[in-house]
Write an enzyme that holds these catalytic residues in place. Structure first.
Site, mmCIF file in Angstrom:
data_model
loop_
_atom_site.group_PDB
_atom_site.id
_atom_site.type_symbol
_atom_site.label_atom_id
_atom_site.label_comp_id
_atom_site.label_asym_id
_atom_site.label_seq_id
_atom_site.Cartn_x
_atom_site.Cartn_y
_atom_site.Cartn_z
ATOM 1 N N ASP A 1 26.354 -24.014 -70.242
ATOM 2 C CA ASP A 1 26.017 -25.431 -70.071
ATOM 3 C C ASP A 1 26.062 -25.908 -68.623
ATOM 4 O OD1 ASP A 1 25.964 -25.435 -72.819
ATOM 5 O OD2 ASP A 1 27.277 -27.162 -73.053
ATOM 6 N N HIS B 1 30.331 -22.417 -68.823
ATOM 7 C CA HIS B 1 29.544 -23.309 -67.956
ATOM 8 C C HIS B 1 29.154 -22.611 -66.654
ATOM 9 C CE1 HIS B 1 31.666 -26.095 -70.628
ATOM 10 N NE2 HIS B 1 30.753 -26.999 -70.322
#
Length: 286
Positions: free
Chosen positions: A97, A243
């Site tokens: 992400d 992430h």
């Protein structure tokens, strides 16, 4: 840092920014909240002095819906991919992400190449517009680009349906234009949402995805903690979250995700759990 081969731009025939719309079927919690409101209105008409009970019921129903939206893995507001579908078999999915990040994303891609792993990148539209070459590189290396909103506002879950749709549509247009393929999945910023989201996603032909387990690698202090959170109980059909954007850094200033990924990729290889993308599982549905 290696420089990836970038894909050619989309052909003269544009790729539509939206997939086929899905029919919205309200979740039982939505029907329940509607019933509470109808009951409260009927009670007020029949017995106006009962207004405190009617108001209390309405407030309680709103609090319940709010709590459901604050639980990222909840399916109380509508369908939510927290695991891969059964037909995925032994596969697991890595979702990444908050990118693209011009420092971290290229290094993540190199690690994935080293282990011949495929991942799903939930990308932010504004960052994609700023760094289009890394969106192109993600696609060129065989990964999937999905929708993580245009601006990644932490107030996303407080917005109404029109503003929410504008935000998601903007990212859909941005990512489709750069990647050449329309996203099929959406992940809300921080996973937080409200009851308006599922009707918007249905209209845009998108599916909501969260995760089975996450490493909290934007907040953790060391890679070992993140690894334990991701690997403890790792099983087929898990969806993992790390992430490449907003990555926490270790004492050396290095993004934790770059230490976490090799351990994660090795563990999956040793357990013979192949990596897949969310859209591959959607396309393979019987």
């Amino acid at each position: 840092m290696s420089t990836p081969m970038l894909p050619s731009r989309p052909s003269a025939v544009p790729t539509p920014a939206c997939a086929t719309a899905r029919r919205w079927k309200p979740a039982p919690s939505i029907y329940g909240a509607a019933a509470v409101h109808a009951g409260a209105a009927a009670a007020l008409l029949a017995q106006p002095h009962a207004w405190p009970w009617a108001a209390g019921g309405v407030v309680a129903s709103h609090l319940a819906l709010t709590a459901a939206g604050l639980w990222p893995r909840s399916a109380l507001l509508g369908p939510n991919w927290t695991r891969l579908p059964e037909h995925a078999g032994e596969c697991i999915a890595l979702t990444i992400d908050d990118g693209p990040d011009p420092e971290v994303t290229p290094r993540v891609l190199d690690l994935l190449d080293r282990y011949d792993a495929r991942a799903t990148f939930f990308c932010i539209g504004d960052l994609a517009r700023r760094h289009p070459q890394w969106i192109e590189a993600i696609v060129a290396r065989g990964h999937a680009v999905e929708n993580h909103s245009q601006r990644h506002r932490h107030t996303f879950s407080l917005t109404g349906p029109r503003a929410m749709k504008r935000e998601i549509e903007a990212a859909q247009r941005t990512l489709t234009e750069i990647a050449g393929t329309a996203p099929r999945f959406f992940r809300a910023p921080a996973g937080l949402r409200n009851p308006f989201l599922e009707p918007v996603l249905c209209d845009l032909g998108l599916h909501l995805a969260s995760w089975t387990r996450r490493g909290f690698d934007t907040r953790a202090k060391d890679a070992g903690t993140v690894e334990r959170r991701l690997l403890d109980g790792l099983a087929p059909r898990d969806i993992l979250l790390v992430h490449d954007g907003h990555a926490a850094r270790d004492a050396r200033g290095e993004p934790l995700v770059l230490d976490v990924l090799p351990a994660l990729l090795r563990a999956a290889a040793e357990a013979r759990l192949p990596w897949t993308t969310l859209r591959a599982c959607l396309d393979d549905q019987p």
